[in-house]
Design a protein around this motif. Structure first.
Motif, PDB file in Angstrom:
ATOM      1  N   LEU A 230       0.818  -1.216   0.000  1.00  0.00           N
ATOM      2  CA  LEU A 230       0.000   0.000   0.000  1.00  0.00           C
ATOM      3  C   LEU A 230       0.852   1.266   0.000  1.00  0.00           C
ATOM      4  O   LEU A 230       0.465   2.270  -0.598  1.00  0.00           O
ATOM      5  N   GLU A 231       2.015   1.227   0.631  1.00  0.00           N
ATOM      6  CA  GLU A 231       2.916   2.385   0.618  1.00  0.00           C
ATOM      7  C   GLU A 231       3.341   2.740  -0.805  1.00  0.00           C
ATOM      8  O   GLU A 231       3.621   3.895  -1.094  1.00  0.00           O
ATOM      9  N   ARG A 232       3.383   1.762  -1.669  1.00  0.00           N
ATOM     10  CA  ARG A 232       3.817   1.985  -3.048  1.00  0.00           C
ATOM     11  C   ARG A 232       2.690   2.513  -3.946  1.00  0.00           C
ATOM     12  O   ARG A 232       2.928   2.889  -5.083  1.00  0.00           O
ATOM     13  N   LEU A 233       1.473   2.531  -3.432  1.00  0.00           N
ATOM     14  CA  LEU A 233       0.319   2.994  -4.218  1.00  0.00           C
ATOM     15  C   LEU A 233       0.071   4.476  -3.935  1.00  0.00           C
ATOM     16  O   LEU A 233      -0.947   4.873  -3.374  1.00  0.00           O
ATOM     17  N   SER A 234       1.002   5.298  -4.357  1.00  0.00           N
ATOM     18  CA  SER A 234       0.974   6.719  -4.027  1.00  0.00           C
ATOM     19  C   SER A 234      -0.072   7.517  -4.798  1.00  0.00           C
ATOM     20  O   SER A 234      -0.389   8.645  -4.424  1.00  0.00           O
ATOM     21  N   GLY A 235      -0.639   6.961  -5.858  1.00  0.00           N
ATOM     22  CA  GLY A 235      -1.611   7.698  -6.652  1.00  0.00           C
ATOM     23  C   GLY A 235      -3.060   7.490  -6.245  1.00  0.00           C
ATOM     24  O   GLY A 235      -3.956   8.098  -6.815  1.00  0.00           O
ATOM     25  N   VAL A 236      -3.311   6.651  -5.244  1.00  0.00           N
ATOM     26  CA  VAL A 236      -4.697   6.320  -4.861  1.00  0.00           C
ATOM     27  C   VAL A 236      -5.422   7.551  -4.326  1.00  0.00           C
ATOM     28  O   VAL A 236      -4.941   8.227  -3.421  1.00  0.00           O
ATOM     29  N   GLN A 237      -6.588   7.813  -4.914  1.00  0.00           N
ATOM     30  CA  GLN A 237      -7.440   8.918  -4.492  1.00  0.00           C
ATOM     31  C   GLN A 237      -8.735   8.448  -3.846  1.00  0.00           C
ATOM     32  O   GLN A 237      -9.353   9.185  -3.085  1.00  0.00           O
ATOM     33  N   VAL A 238      -9.169   7.226  -4.187  1.00  0.00           N
ATOM     34  CA  VAL A 238     -10.399   6.661  -3.627  1.00  0.00           C
ATOM     35  C   VAL A 238     -10.102   5.233  -3.199  1.00  0.00           C
ATOM     36  O   VAL A 238      -9.496   4.470  -3.950  1.00  0.00           O
ATOM     37  N   MET A 239     -10.547   4.901  -1.996  1.00  0.00           N
ATOM     38  CA  MET A 239     -10.366   3.554  -1.478  1.00  0.00           C
ATOM     39  C   MET A 239     -11.747   2.943  -1.213  1.00  0.00           C
ATOM     40  O   MET A 239     -12.581   3.564  -0.546  1.00  0.00           O
ATOM     41  N   ILE A 240     -11.974   1.741  -1.756  1.00  0.00           N
ATOM     42  CA  ILE A 240     -13.235   1.031  -1.547  1.00  0.00           C
ATOM     43  C   ILE A 240     -12.932  -0.191  -0.689  1.00  0.00           C
ATOM     44  O   ILE A 240     -12.190  -1.079  -1.101  1.00  0.00           O
ATOM     45  N   LEU A 241     -13.491  -0.207   0.507  1.00  0.00           N
ATOM     46  CA  LEU A 241     -13.265  -1.296   1.451  1.00  0.00           C
ATOM     47  C   LEU A 241     -14.433  -2.272   1.346  1.00  0.00           C
ATOM     48  O   LEU A 241     -15.533  -2.001   1.824  1.00  0.00           O
ATOM     49  N   VAL A 242     -14.174  -3.399   0.692  1.00  0.00           N
ATOM     50  CA  VAL A 242     -15.207  -4.388   0.394  1.00  0.00           C
ATOM     51  C   VAL A 242     -15.221  -5.458   1.480  1.00  0.00           C
ATOM     52  O   VAL A 242     -14.299  -6.266   1.574  1.00  0.00           O
ATOM     53  N   GLY A 243     -16.259  -5.443   2.307  1.00  0.00           N
ATOM     54  CA  GLY A 243     -16.413  -6.463   3.337  1.00  0.00           C
ATOM     55  C   GLY A 243     -15.728  -6.111   4.651  1.00  0.00           C
ATOM     56  O   GLY A 243     -14.889  -5.207   4.729  1.00  0.00           O
ATOM     57  N   SER A 244     -16.101  -6.849   5.686  1.00  0.00           N
ATOM     58  CA  SER A 244     -15.654  -6.512   7.041  1.00  0.00           C
ATOM     59  C   SER A 244     -14.164  -6.731   7.273  1.00  0.00           C
ATOM     60  O   SER A 244     -13.553  -5.996   8.054  1.00  0.00           O
ATOM     61  N   HIS A 245     -13.542  -7.704   6.621  1.00  0.00           N
ATOM     62  CA  HIS A 245     -12.109  -7.924   6.842  1.00  0.00           C
ATOM     63  C   HIS A 245     -11.302  -6.695   6.421  1.00  0.00           C
ATOM     64  O   HIS A 245     -10.431  -6.232   7.163  1.00  0.00           O
ATOM     65  N   ALA A 246     -11.587  -6.164   5.248  1.00  0.00           N
ATOM     66  CA  ALA A 246     -10.884  -4.963   4.771  1.00  0.00           C
ATOM     67  C   ALA A 246     -11.243  -3.758   5.625  1.00  0.00           C
ATOM     68  O   ALA A 246     -10.384  -2.925   5.933  1.00  0.00           O
ATOM     69  N   GLN A 247     -12.497  -3.645   6.017  1.00  0.00           N
ATOM     70  CA  GLN A 247     -12.929  -2.500   6.813  1.00  0.00           C
ATOM     71  C   GLN A 247     -12.233  -2.489   8.175  1.00  0.00           C
ATOM     72  O   GLN A 247     -11.742  -1.451   8.616  1.00  0.00           O
ATOM     73  N   LYS A 248     -12.156  -3.642   8.812  1.00  0.00           N
ATOM     74  CA  LYS A 248     -11.503  -3.704  10.133  1.00  0.00           C
ATOM     75  C   LYS A 248     -10.012  -3.396  10.024  1.00  0.00           C
ATOM     76  O   LYS A 248      -9.461  -2.707  10.876  1.00  0.00           O
ATOM     77  N   TRP A 249      -9.360  -3.881   8.980  1.00  0.00           N
ATOM     78  CA  TRP A 249      -7.919  -3.657   8.834  1.00  0.00           C
ATOM     79  C   TRP A 249      -7.626  -2.187   8.548  1.00  0.00           C
ATOM     80  O   TRP A 249      -6.746  -1.598   9.157  1.00  0.00           O
ATOM     81  N   HIS A 250      -8.374  -1.588   7.643  1.00  0.00           N
ATOM     82  CA  HIS A 250      -8.106  -0.205   7.243  1.00  0.00           C
ATOM     83  C   HIS A 250      -8.646   0.824   8.230  1.00  0.00           C
ATOM     84  O   HIS A 250      -8.034   1.881   8.407  1.00  0.00           O
ATOM     85  N   LEU A 251      -9.782   0.539   8.843  1.00  0.00           N
ATOM     86  CA  LEU A 251     -10.408   1.521   9.733  1.00  0.00           C
ATOM     87  C   LEU A 251     -10.052   1.324  11.197  1.00  0.00           C
ATOM     88  O   LEU A 251     -10.223   2.237  11.997  1.00  0.00           O
ATOM     89  N   GLY A 252      -9.610   0.138  11.549  1.00  0.00           N
ATOM     90  CA  GLY A 252      -9.271  -0.136  12.946  1.00  0.00           C
ATOM     91  C   GLY A 252     -10.454   0.094  13.863  1.00  0.00           C
ATOM     92  O   GLY A 252     -11.552  -0.385  13.609  1.00  0.00           O
ATOM     93  N   ARG A 253     -10.239   0.888  14.893  1.00  0.00           N
ATOM     94  CA  ARG A 253     -11.293   1.151  15.894  1.00  0.00           C
ATOM     95  C   ARG A 253     -12.487   1.907  15.331  1.00  0.00           C
ATOM     96  O   ARG A 253     -13.547   1.940  15.948  1.00  0.00           O
ATOM     97  N   ARG A 254     -12.309   2.532  14.180  1.00  0.00           N
ATOM     98  CA  ARG A 254     -13.425   3.280  13.581  1.00  0.00           C
ATOM     99  C   ARG A 254     -14.442   2.362  12.915  1.00  0.00           C
ATOM    100  O   ARG A 254     -15.540   2.797  12.589  1.00  0.00           O
ATOM    101  N   ALA A 255     -14.072   1.098  12.690  1.00  0.00           N
ATOM    102  CA  ALA A 255     -15.028   0.142  12.118  1.00  0.00           C
ATOM    103  C   ALA A 255     -16.105  -0.152  13.156  1.00  0.00           C
ATOM    104  O   ALA A 255     -15.839  -0.178  14.356  1.00  0.00           O
ATOM    105  N   GLY A 256     -17.314  -0.361  12.670  1.00  0.00           N
ATOM    106  CA  GLY A 256     -18.410  -0.671  13.574  1.00  0.00           C
ATOM    107  C   GLY A 256     -18.340  -2.102  14.077  1.00  0.00           C
ATOM    108  O   GLY A 256     -17.468  -2.883  13.687  1.00  0.00           O
ATOM    109  N   LYS A 257     -19.280  -2.455  14.929  1.00  0.00           N
ATOM    110  CA  LYS A 257     -19.330  -3.805  15.479  1.00  0.00           C
ATOM    111  C   LYS A 257     -19.818  -4.817  14.449  1.00  0.00           C
ATOM    112  O   LYS A 257     -19.621  -6.006  14.604  1.00  0.00           O
ATOM    113  N   SER A 258     -20.464  -4.330  13.405  1.00  0.00           N
ATOM    114  CA  SER A 258     -20.953  -5.209  12.340  1.00  0.00           C
ATOM    115  C   SER A 258     -20.699  -4.533  10.997  1.00  0.00           C
ATOM    116  O   SER A 258     -20.455  -3.319  10.933  1.00  0.00           O
TER     117      SER A 258
END
Length: 176
Positions: free
Chosen positions: A94-122
Motif C-alpha cells: 500500500l505504501e507503493r500505491l501513491s496515486g490512490v485517491q479513492v479507497m473502496i473497502l469491500v467487506g468486514s475484513h478490509a474495513q476492520k484492517w483499514h479503519l481499525g477502531r473506527r469500524a463498527g461492530k458489524s
C-alpha cells in the motif's frame, strides 16, 4: 484439496482507485483474474466503471486482504483470508500505491484492517456510517456476492445513497 499459493493482486503506483477486498475466490484462482464472476459484474456496476477500466492496473488497484484463495469452509463458503498475508505484505504494498485517491473497502475484513477502531461492530454498522469516511475518500461496502442480495434488499439506502456517491468519487479519480 490443498492448492499451491497463487497470489492474485493488481497494482500500480499510478492507480487512482484501490479496491480492498477479502481474498480471491475459486474462479479468480483458476483464471488468475480477480472479481472474474458475477460479484465482479456487480462491483463494477457499483463503481460505474467498464471492465476495461477495472482491469487496468494503472487506474485501479485490486489488493485483497489475503492474496490467495483461502479454500472452502465446511458449509461450502469461502474461508476468511489468511491473516499472515496482510500482516506480512499489505502495508508495504500500500505504501507503493501513491496515486490512490479513492479507497473502496469491500467487506468486514478490509474495513476492520483499514479503519481499525473506527469500524463498527458489524458490517451493517460500518457501511451505514459510510459518510464518516468520505472526507478521506474511503467508501465501505458489503461484498458484492450474490450471498448478500438479501442484505441489499434489507438496506435499500445502500444503493440509493452510497452507490451514487461512490460512482461520482470513482469517476472523479479516474478522470483527473
Amino acid at each position: 484439496m490443498t492448492r499451491a499459493p497463487n497470489p492474485i493482486v493488481q497494482a500500480s503506483a499510478t492507480a487512482r482507485v484501490l479496491v480492498a477486498g477479502q481474498a480471491p475466490g475459486n474462479l479468480a484462482d483458476v483464471t488468475r483474474k480477480p472479481f472474474n464472476d458475477p460479484s465482479g459484474v456487480r462491483l463494477r456496476d457499483w463503481m460505474g466503471v467498464t471492465e476495461t477500466e477495472f482491469y487496468d492496473p494503472a487506474r485501479v488497484a485490486l489488493v485483497p486482504m489475503g492474496f490467495c484463495f483461502p479454500g472452502y469452509d465446511a458449509k461450502g463458503g469461502d474461508r476468511p483470508p489468511m491473516k499472515r498475508c496482510a500482516e506480512t505484505w499489505r502495508a508495504g504494498l500500500l505504501e507503493r500505491l501513491s496515486g490512490v485517491q479513492v479507497m473502496i473497502l469491500v467487506g468486514s475484513h478490509a474495513q476492520k484492517w483499514h479503519l481499525g477502531r473506527r469500524a463498527g461492530k458489524s458490517l451493517t454498522e460500518t457501511v451505514s456510517n459510510w459518510q464518516a469516511f468520505t472526507s478521506e475518500r474511503i467508501f465501505t461496502t458489503p461484498h458484492p456476492s450474490w450471498r448478500n442480495t438479501s442484505w441489499l434488499k434489507r438496506n435499500p439506502w445502500f444503493e440509493a445513497d452510497v452507490i451514487p456517491a461512490l460512482r461520482h468519487a470513482v469517476r472523479d479519480a479516474l478522470d483527473s
